[in-house]
Design an enzyme around this catalytic site. Structure first.
Site, PDB file in Angstrom:
ATOM      1  N   HIS A 457       0.825  -1.211   0.000  1.00 30.51           N
ATOM      2  CA  HIS A 457       0.000   0.000   0.000  1.00 30.51           C
ATOM      3  C   HIS A 457       0.860   1.262   0.000  1.00 30.51           C
ATOM      4  O   HIS A 457       0.498   2.273  -0.610  1.00 30.51           O
ATOM      5  CB  HIS A 457      -0.935  -0.018   1.215  1.00 30.51           C
ATOM      6  CG  HIS A 457      -2.080  -0.966   1.055  1.00 30.51           C
ATOM      7  ND1 HIS A 457      -2.855  -1.410   2.095  1.00 30.51           N
ATOM      8  CD2 HIS A 457      -2.584  -1.571  -0.058  1.00 30.51           C
ATOM      9  CE1 HIS A 457      -3.786  -2.219   1.640  1.00 30.51           C
ATOM     10  NE2 HIS A 457      -3.644  -2.343   0.337  1.00 30.51           N
ATOM     11  N   GLU A 694     -12.601  -0.103 -35.880  1.00 28.69           N
ATOM     12  CA  GLU A 694     -12.032  -1.002 -34.881  1.00 28.69           C
ATOM     13  C   GLU A 694     -12.089  -2.466 -35.299  1.00 28.69           C
ATOM     14  O   GLU A 694     -11.686  -3.342 -34.533  1.00 28.69           O
ATOM     15  CB  GLU A 694     -12.720  -0.807 -33.526  1.00 28.69           C
ATOM     16  CG  GLU A 694     -14.212  -0.762 -33.567  1.00 28.69           C
ATOM     17  CD  GLU A 694     -14.825  -0.307 -32.245  1.00 28.69           C
ATOM     18  OE1 GLU A 694     -14.161  -0.431 -31.196  1.00 28.69           O
ATOM     19  OE2 GLU A 694     -15.970   0.164 -32.275  1.00 28.69           O
ATOM     20  N   ASP A 718      -9.257  -2.417 -29.959  1.00 25.53           N
ATOM     21  CA  ASP A 718      -9.970  -3.531 -30.595  1.00 25.53           C
ATOM     22  C   ASP A 718      -9.389  -3.861 -31.965  1.00 25.53           C
ATOM     23  O   ASP A 718      -9.302  -5.032 -32.344  1.00 25.53           O
ATOM     24  CB  ASP A 718     -11.460  -3.202 -30.734  1.00 25.53           C
ATOM     25  CG  ASP A 718     -12.258  -3.632 -29.513  1.00 25.53           C
ATOM     26  OD1 ASP A 718     -11.927  -4.678 -28.918  1.00 25.53           O
ATOM     27  OD2 ASP A 718     -13.209  -2.917 -29.136  1.00 25.53           O
ATOM     28  N   CYS A 765      -8.569   7.212 -31.129  1.00 25.37           N
ATOM     29  CA  CYS A 765      -9.012   7.320 -29.738  1.00 25.37           C
ATOM     30  C   CYS A 765      -8.577   6.131 -28.895  1.00 25.37           C
ATOM     31  O   CYS A 765      -8.917   6.042 -27.718  1.00 25.37           O
ATOM     32  CB  CYS A 765     -10.531   7.487 -29.656  1.00 25.37           C
ATOM     33  SG  CYS A 765     -11.451   6.135 -30.404  1.00 25.37           S
TER      34      CYS A 765
END
Length: 835
Positions: A457, A694, A718, A765
């Site tokens: 942590h 895509e 993708d 994008c």
């Protein structure tokens, strides 16, 4: 194993939509390698027993357990996909291995929100692992409720099992191997081992820590408790023993070891004089005086206390610390710091742990001071965790030590303030999360620890704060004189103990240059970006909410290049209505001032299911009903979204993007529907309509799509997996799904060329847009808009301003002929080195 040949009804252990195994996003489960069964996408927060039986295996991480029913059927209950990697976080076990349970009894309490944020999928499995002895027949249903009959199990009436020919004769072979499967030999890799063993006549066994199990027994393999990096021995006996051995060794080594903390020794570089070598927890380069921080030491306890007074003091101290943690949590929520919020939420839960409170109270009642009682209760629990010998538990012990220090400070009335020298590098045996927050507030320059882990942590918080941190330096770091000048090269895990003046000057020069560069980039972030030869490139942002849009605007985004509207549709029982959608889209437009906003229509379906949108089970959901294809199944859902989008103001700043388009007719159908809706609403002009590129078909048809679309936006994530036929979530293949592969670059080039013939612009994008190494390639291939994560806007704009678009165009063409993504990356480093 007893088997009374009785039929068995399995009741639903969870509430939620029912899926077939073929619809599970995991090849091992989906293939049936573990056995027959069903899956449920859980909506409730507890796993219940589907029948009477005995817990014969319990994963140490709590994500899976196996019951043996009274008729001998063995049922694996597995919550989520890849949840072994959560290492127990989000799971609270309510039973122990060997316990007898009744149908409907609570087995595991689930923190679904926490699990969902960290795992691949919440889809949970009910698997009959000894399907060779039993037949499973599910009841027909789309939705299961806890306790409702789910499946019927019937014994297979076959002749007694005979020893396979040659099983105990012929040759013997054995070998040892270290387990590299992430998380150890849990259910999925164990199923692969069993399936491999079943392909040979030889009898094979796995041996570990004095125990053995036949490789054909899933429960036997799980029961060995084999962890990652444990060494095991494989033995085979029979006529094909050598072939079986080699196949099993290959299966056992199938997974690539991940980089989470193996042994510290394995990560250390060779020792150098005057240098302590550790492990990087958070990168950075700093120099300054070393300041050693010590933990609280208590004097001997006279044990002459009034118990009631000590109990009151402990209660007051605990309440004070709870208040401090709640304030920390609220501050983290306001800053949307999810990591910090989760860490201190866990601390708050630990403070309520009955075992700790009972142990401390009992010690006080026996005469201990509140300080000593609290310390001893914590240390006893830490000893248990450390005794398990696992890095994860050692790191959780550090969270307990954090609470020890905090409560002791409250009991002793000590202020939590440190008088740090200017620019101090803090050294400690092991810092705690709350130590780190305090040191960060007081402008510590860096952190170095004798112990600690790179996934602790503290490490997570240090990375979030941008605070250089090295762990596992060894006890020598505590012997460095207070105030000695050192250099902390955290990226390389080094603490330089005797840097000369020249080295100090070099570090200051490097840091000054980096700081100046960041300041210069940020100062220009609000300005449009153009190449040296005057080619304009918009740098927009990928966002998923109005708050993220606000952050993008403040970081200098030229617009929103992709608003993922799924945030409105997921994790709810009913679809958002038209008014709720309109308000959400309007909030994003408002947050972006006068900038354009590209809004992608809903991209769900396939492996991204919605509770209120039942779709048929699919063997390969990534190639199924998703994106725009869903409009063919539920056109009213898309119509409602389009109506909401057409009501935002000003409409001309809204651009609509269609996902998963693969042919022109799909675009024409939606374009006609959009025109009809505009007419219904009395609009004289529709917003720009774009297509996501895509799938390879869309890239190959880019010229035809551009004839009817207003712009094209390439989703490289993708597009990469569809082009390379590699699942980007596959543990063994993810590193190879690289969008700088020459095949991807050819598709991007073809998309840009096709769009240019109709005067359309092309954006990217996907994640490739956020990679500064790829910026010159994309500009060179004709991309004119890059949509990136908000923190990277200034950096990508600066990268654009240092490029010559003509040179980029010439050099990028040569990259299309290279042999691999690695070769492309190497060429990019040579042509356009990163500063």
């Amino acid at each position: 194993m007893t088997n009374n040949n009785n039929d068995l009804t399995l009741n639903a252990p969870l509430t939620g939509p029912v899926r077939t195994l073929g619809n599970v996003p995991d090849e091992v489960f989906a293939s049936g390698a573990m056995g027959d069964g069903l899956a449920i996408d859980p909506l409730n927060d507890c796993l219940y027993a589907p029948c009477d039986g005995v817990v014969i295996h319990l994963a140490r991480t709590g994500h899976a357990l196996t019951l043996r029913a009274d008729n001998g059927a063995e049922i694996l209950l597995h919550v989520g996909i890849d949840t072994v990697e959560l290492k127990g976080e989000g799971f609270a076990l309510l039973v122990k291995e060997g316990a007898r349970v009744s149908s409907g009894q609570a087995l595991v309490r689930l923190d679904l929100d926490r699990i969902a944020r960290q795992c691949k999928s919440l889809i949970s499995l009910i698997i009959l692992t000894n399907s060779d002895q039993f037949e499973l027949r599910p009841f027909s249903m789309q939705m299961a409720t806890v306790g409702q009959p789910l499946m019927q199990v019937y014994p297979r009436h076959t002749s007694a099992t005979r020893t396979a020919p040659g099983a105990h004769t012929g040759n013997a072979a054995s070998a040892s191997i270290r387990i590299t499967h992430k998380g150890g030999l849990h259910a999925r890799p164990a199923a692969l081992i069993r399936k491999t063993a079943q392909g040979f006549s030889s009898q094979s066994h796995l041996h570990f820590a004095g125990k053995s199990a036949p490789c054909g027994s899933l429960i036997g393999l799980l029961g060995l408790g084999i962890g990652e990096q444990d060494e095991v021995r494989v033995s085979c006996q029979g006529e094909d023993s050598e072939a079986a051995l080699q196949a099993l060794l290959a299966a056992l080594s199938l997974a690539v070891p991940h980089k989470a903390p193996a042994t510290v020794a394995a990560q250390r570089a060779p020792a150098q004089a005057g240098v302590l070598q550790g492990v990087c927890a958070a990168p950075g380069l700093v120099c300054g005086p070393l300041w050693r921080m010590s933990s609280i030491e208590l004097p001997a306890d006279p044990r002459t206390h009034v118990a009631d007074e000590q109990l009151q003091q402990l209660d007051a101290a605990l309440e004070q610390v709870r208040g401090e943690i709640r304030r920390t949590l609220e501050h983290a929520r306001r800053r949307k710091d999810v990591d910090e919020e989760e860490i201190f939420a866990a601390h708050l839960a630990l403070l309520e742990d009955p075992a700790l409170l009972e142990a401390a109270t009992a010690a006080i009642e026996q005469g201990s001071a509140a300080t000593h009682a609290w310390r001893d209760a914590i240390q006893a629990q830490c000893a248990v965790l450390l005794g398990l010998g696992k890095p994860l538990f050692a790191e959780r012990a550090n969270d307990l030590r954090d609470l020890q220090q905090r409560v002791l400070r409250a009991l002793l009335g000590e202020a939590w303030q440190f008088e740090l020298p200017a620019g101090a590098i803090v050294a400690a045996h092991e810092l705690t999360p709350s130590d780190l927050l305090q040191l960060s507030e007081q402008n510590a320059a860096g952190l170095c620890m004798a112990e600690g882990g790179a996934t602790s942590h503290v490490a997570i918080l240090a990375r979030g704060k941008g605070l250089p941190c090295v762990v596992a330096l060894g006890s020598e770091v505590l012997d460095v004189p207070q105030g000695q000048r050192v250099v902390l090269d955290a990226a390389n895990g080094r603490l330089e103990l005797m840097p000369d003046d020249a080295r100090h000057a070099e570090v200051h020069q490097i840091r000054d240059a980096q700081k100046l560069q960041r300041q210069q980039q940020q100062a220009q972030a609000q300005t449009a970006a153009s190449t040296l030869d005057g080619v304009s490139v918009e740098v927009a942002a990928n966002v998923a909410s109005s708050s993220e849009a606000q952050m993008a605007y403040e970081n200098g985004a030229d617009g929103v290049g992709l608003l993922r509207t799924e945030f409105l549709f997921v994790e709810r029982r009913t679809a958002p209505d038209e008014q709720e959608q309109r308000q959400a889209y309007q909030a994003v437009l408002d947050a972006m001032g006068d900038k354009p906003v590209i809004i992608r229509t809903i991209d769900v379906g396939g492996d991204k299911q919605l509770d209120y949108l039942p779709l048929p089970a699919e063997a390969n959901p990534v190639l199924g009903l998703r994106g725009i294809r869903m409009a063919q199944v539920r056109p009213e859902l898309l119509d409602q979204q389009l109506r909401a989008l057409l009501q935002v103001s000003p409409l001309q700043r809204c651009r609509i993007l269609l996902p998963m388009v693969s042919e022109v007719d799909e675009l024409l159908h939606i374009r006609q529907r959009l025109d009809d809706l505009c007419a219904e609403l009395g609009l004289t002009q529709r917003p720009d309509l774009g297509v996501m590129i895509e799938v390879p078909a869309a890239a190959l048809m880019a010229e035809q799509l551009a004839e009817h679309a207003d712009f094209l936006s390439i989703g490289t994530n993708d597009l990469s997996q569809y082009t390379l036929a590699m699942d980007r979530d596959h543990a063994g293949l993810a590193a190879r799904v690289d969008a700088l592969h020459p095949a991807l670059l050819r598709l991007i080039a073809q998309t840009c060329a096709g769009a240019a013939k109709h005067g359309r612009w092309v954006g990217v994008c996907g994640a490739l847009a956020s990679d500064p190494l790829a910026t010159p390639v994309l500009v060179g291939l004709g991309v004119r808009e890059l949509s990136v994560s908000p923190p990277q806007i200034a950096e990508i704009k600066d990268r654009v301003r240092h490029l010559d678009a003509t040179q980029c165009r010439q050099l990028s063409q040569g990259l299309l002929n290279l042999s691999s993504a690695g070769a492309v990356r190497q060429a990019c480093h040579q042509h356009w080195p990163l500063s």
